[in-house]
Design a protein around this motif. Structure first.
Motif, PDB file in Angstrom:
ATOM      1  N   UNK A 182     -14.922  20.327  13.069  1.00  0.00           N
ATOM      2  CA  UNK A 182     -15.835  20.552  14.171  1.00  0.00           C
ATOM      3  C   UNK A 182     -17.052  21.315  13.670  1.00  0.00           C
ATOM      4  N   UNK A 183     -18.185  21.108  14.326  1.00  0.00           N
ATOM      5  CA  UNK A 183     -19.431  21.728  13.895  1.00  0.00           C
ATOM      6  C   UNK A 183     -20.104  22.398  15.084  1.00  0.00           C
ATOM      7  N   UNK A 184     -20.414  23.677  14.940  1.00  0.00           N
ATOM      8  CA  UNK A 184     -21.175  24.421  15.943  1.00  0.00           C
ATOM      9  C   UNK A 184     -20.585  24.235  17.342  1.00  0.00           C
ATOM     10  N   UNK A 185     -19.288  24.467  17.477  1.00  0.00           N
ATOM     11  CA  UNK A 185     -18.614  24.284  18.754  1.00  0.00           C
ATOM     12  C   UNK A 185     -19.017  25.367  19.754  1.00  0.00           C
ATOM     13  N   UNK A 203      -1.152   5.583  26.279  1.00  0.00           N
ATOM     14  CA  UNK A 203      -0.199   6.633  26.613  1.00  0.00           C
ATOM     15  C   UNK A 203       0.174   7.508  25.419  1.00  0.00           C
ATOM     16  N   UNK A 204      -0.380   7.194  24.268  1.00  0.00           N
ATOM     17  CA  UNK A 204      -0.088   7.974  23.061  1.00  0.00           C
ATOM     18  C   UNK A 204      -1.013   9.189  22.995  1.00  0.00           C
ATOM     19  N   UNK A 205      -0.440  10.334  22.691  1.00  0.00           N
ATOM     20  CA  UNK A 205      -1.193  11.584  22.697  1.00  0.00           C
ATOM     21  C   UNK A 205      -0.762  12.448  21.520  1.00  0.00           C
ATOM     22  N   UNK A 206      -1.745  12.985  20.802  1.00  0.00           N
ATOM     23  CA  UNK A 206      -1.469  13.887  19.677  1.00  0.00           C
ATOM     24  C   UNK A 206      -2.399  15.087  19.774  1.00  0.00           C
ATOM     25  N   UNK A 207      -2.049  16.139  19.046  1.00  0.00           N
ATOM     26  CA  UNK A 207      -2.831  17.372  19.101  1.00  0.00           C
ATOM     27  C   UNK A 207      -2.886  18.025  17.728  1.00  0.00           C
ATOM     28  N   UNK A 208      -4.052  18.527  17.367  1.00  0.00           N
ATOM     29  CA  UNK A 208      -4.201  19.256  16.110  1.00  0.00           C
ATOM     30  C   UNK A 208      -3.671  20.681  16.277  1.00  0.00           C
ATOM     31  N   UNK A 209      -3.653  21.398  15.178  1.00  0.00           N
ATOM     32  CA  UNK A 209      -3.336  22.819  15.239  1.00  0.00           C
ATOM     33  C   UNK A 209      -4.521  23.588  15.826  1.00  0.00           C
ATOM     34  N   UNK A 210      -4.253  24.808  16.268  1.00  0.00           N
ATOM     35  CA  UNK A 210      -5.297  25.696  16.781  1.00  0.00           C
ATOM     36  C   UNK A 210      -5.932  26.445  15.606  1.00  0.00           C
ATOM     37  N   UNK A 211      -7.259  26.492  15.606  1.00  0.00           N
ATOM     38  CA  UNK A 211      -7.991  27.256  14.598  1.00  0.00           C
ATOM     39  C   UNK A 211      -8.563  28.504  15.271  1.00  0.00           C
ATOM     40  N   UNK A 212      -7.987  29.635  14.978  1.00  0.00           N
ATOM     41  CA  UNK A 212      -8.365  30.868  15.661  1.00  0.00           C
ATOM     42  C   UNK A 212      -9.744  31.365  15.230  1.00  0.00           C
ATOM     43  N   UNK A 213     -10.523  31.778  16.231  1.00  0.00           N
ATOM     44  CA  UNK A 213     -11.828  32.426  16.018  1.00  0.00           C
ATOM     45  C   UNK A 213     -12.693  31.649  15.027  1.00  0.00           C
ATOM     46  N   UNK A 215     -15.807  28.573  15.085  1.00  0.00           N
ATOM     47  CA  UNK A 215     -16.702  27.602  15.732  1.00  0.00           C
ATOM     48  C   UNK A 215     -17.046  26.433  14.813  1.00  0.00           C
ATOM     49  N   UNK A 216     -16.610  26.508  13.563  1.00  0.00           N
ATOM     50  CA  UNK A 216     -16.806  25.418  12.604  1.00  0.00           C
ATOM     51  C   UNK A 216     -15.479  25.125  11.899  1.00  0.00           C
ATOM     52  N   UNK A 217     -14.467  24.745  12.676  1.00  0.00           N
ATOM     53  CA  UNK A 217     -13.122  24.589  12.106  1.00  0.00           C
ATOM     54  C   UNK A 217     -13.002  23.354  11.221  1.00  0.00           C
ATOM     55  N   UNK A 218     -12.181  23.462  10.195  1.00  0.00           N
ATOM     56  CA  UNK A 218     -11.835  22.331   9.339  1.00  0.00           C
ATOM     57  C   UNK A 218     -10.346  22.044   9.535  1.00  0.00           C
ATOM     58  N   UNK A 219     -10.035  20.843  10.022  1.00  0.00           N
ATOM     59  CA  UNK A 219      -8.633  20.471  10.258  1.00  0.00           C
ATOM     60  C   UNK A 219      -8.073  19.594   9.135  1.00  0.00           C
ATOM     61  N   UNK A 220      -8.748  18.496   8.851  1.00  0.00           N
ATOM     62  CA  UNK A 220      -8.247  17.520   7.865  1.00  0.00           C
ATOM     63  C   UNK A 220      -6.804  17.127   8.179  1.00  0.00           C
ATOM     64  N   UNK A 221      -6.532  16.848   9.450  1.00  0.00           N
ATOM     65  CA  UNK A 221      -5.197  16.467   9.908  1.00  0.00           C
ATOM     66  C   UNK A 221      -5.190  14.991  10.296  1.00  0.00           C
TER      67      UNK A 221
END
Length: 329
Positions: A182-185, A203-213, A215-221
């Protein structure tokens, strides 16, 4: 191009209403070739909406390349309407026919000369100059299909038959989605946010992990979805995680999968082809793209990088990478 014979039976009123609805969506409100507003004609087998001037050029191509019909009730058969829906209109057709449009190339405009208009249309549909030169598209009722003319693949790729065997499989493939970053959230706590992403396909739903504090999180999930024959958009939502209250929305966006799936089906087995661009999802006022999204074959895999501006929020961007996985034969 292959054409279908005209059938005299009139379409059901419900299908005509849906055709009218398709006419009003996105780039279908302008001519696929010159961008003239409010097109009154269509090429049923190509699947595009076109203006009067461009329709005159399309007729010169012959019905084996372009079957031109006015957007009136009495002229359309059910098979012609079905063909328009199978392609999806201008954006999807252009993602194939203009996939290799040279950078800086000037398409004709509504006031362009007939000579300029004719040269572009013939290059686009007849000689297919904006595809990889060795590839040719054969239009069918179900999807675009291609065959490779290279002698190295002649024994494996044959031109498509005019008849298609009905596909009774429930799923047409799998989609791998990599949520990169994410960029500049948007800020949803005091000075920052704790973002995570939810993806939905049907109906398929998935969720990434939470990135605490961050605004420019990197998930690569990475996540994998099965894609049914009747699929919709991939829906994305970003939330701020809260411990003691409901999570706050931080924006949303949709990814139109049809350009990628159309291109993947058109070019067949990617393992038999070298690295190349095979399609494009165009940035328009009706989608969340920040820039055109290119569909490529990379090391035998169909991939697409998507850069989205989050909607219904003050700021924020999301980067994804998609990979199409065909069903096993």
């Amino acid at each position: 191009m292959s054409s279908r014979y005209y059938r005299s039976e009139k379409p059901a009123s419900g299908k005509m209403r849906k055709l009218k609805e398709l006419m009003l969506k996105g780039d279908n409100r302008i001519c696929a070739d010159c961008s003239a507003p409010d097109p009154k004609w269509a090429s049923a087998n190509i699947g595009v909406f076109i203006c009067l001037k461009c329709s005159d050029v399309h007729r010169t191509l012959g019905t084996d390349i372009s079957k031109v019909l006015p957007l009136t009730l009495e002229e359309w058969s059910e098979s012609d309407i079905d063909s328009m829906f199978e392609v999806g209109g201008n954006t999807y057709a252009n993602s194939i026919y203009e996939a290799f449009l040279p950078k800086g190339y000037r398409k004709p405009k509504p006031d362009s000369s007939n000579e300029e208009r004719s040269k572009f249309i013939r290059s686009k549909y007849e000689s297919q100059d904006f595809l990889k030169p060795s590839l040719r598209i054969v239009s069918s009722k179900i999807s675009f299909r291609t065959y490779e003319s290279s002698r190295d693949l002649d024994h494996k790729h044959q031109p498509c038959s005019s008849k298609k065997t009905e596909d009774t499989r429930e799923f047409i493939g799998e989609l791998k989605v990599k949520v990169i970053r994410g960029i500049n959230l948007a800020v949803r706590d005091l000075l920052t946010s704790d973002p995570y992403v939810i993806l939905n396909l049907g109906r398929q739903k998935v969720q990434t992990t939470v990135k605490n504090s961050n605004l420019n999180p990197v998930w690569n999930e990475e996540f994998k979805f099965t894609v049914p024959q009747r699929y919709g958009a991939l829906k994305l939502q970003v939330y701020d995680h809260d411990m003691f209250s409901a999570d706050d929305i931080m924006g949303e966006a949709e990814v139109d999968l049809q350009p990628m799936i159309t291109a993947a089906l058109a070019f067949g087995d990617p393992e038999l082809l070298g690295n190349m661009q095979i399609g494009r999802w165009f940035k328009t006022n009706d989608n969340a793209l920040i820039k055109d999204s290119f569909i490529n074959i990379v090391d035998g895999k169909v991939k697409q990088e998507v850069h989205l501006k989050l909607q219904n929020v003050e700021r924020g961007e999301i980067e994804l990478e998609l990979e199409w996985i065909p069903v096993d034969e």
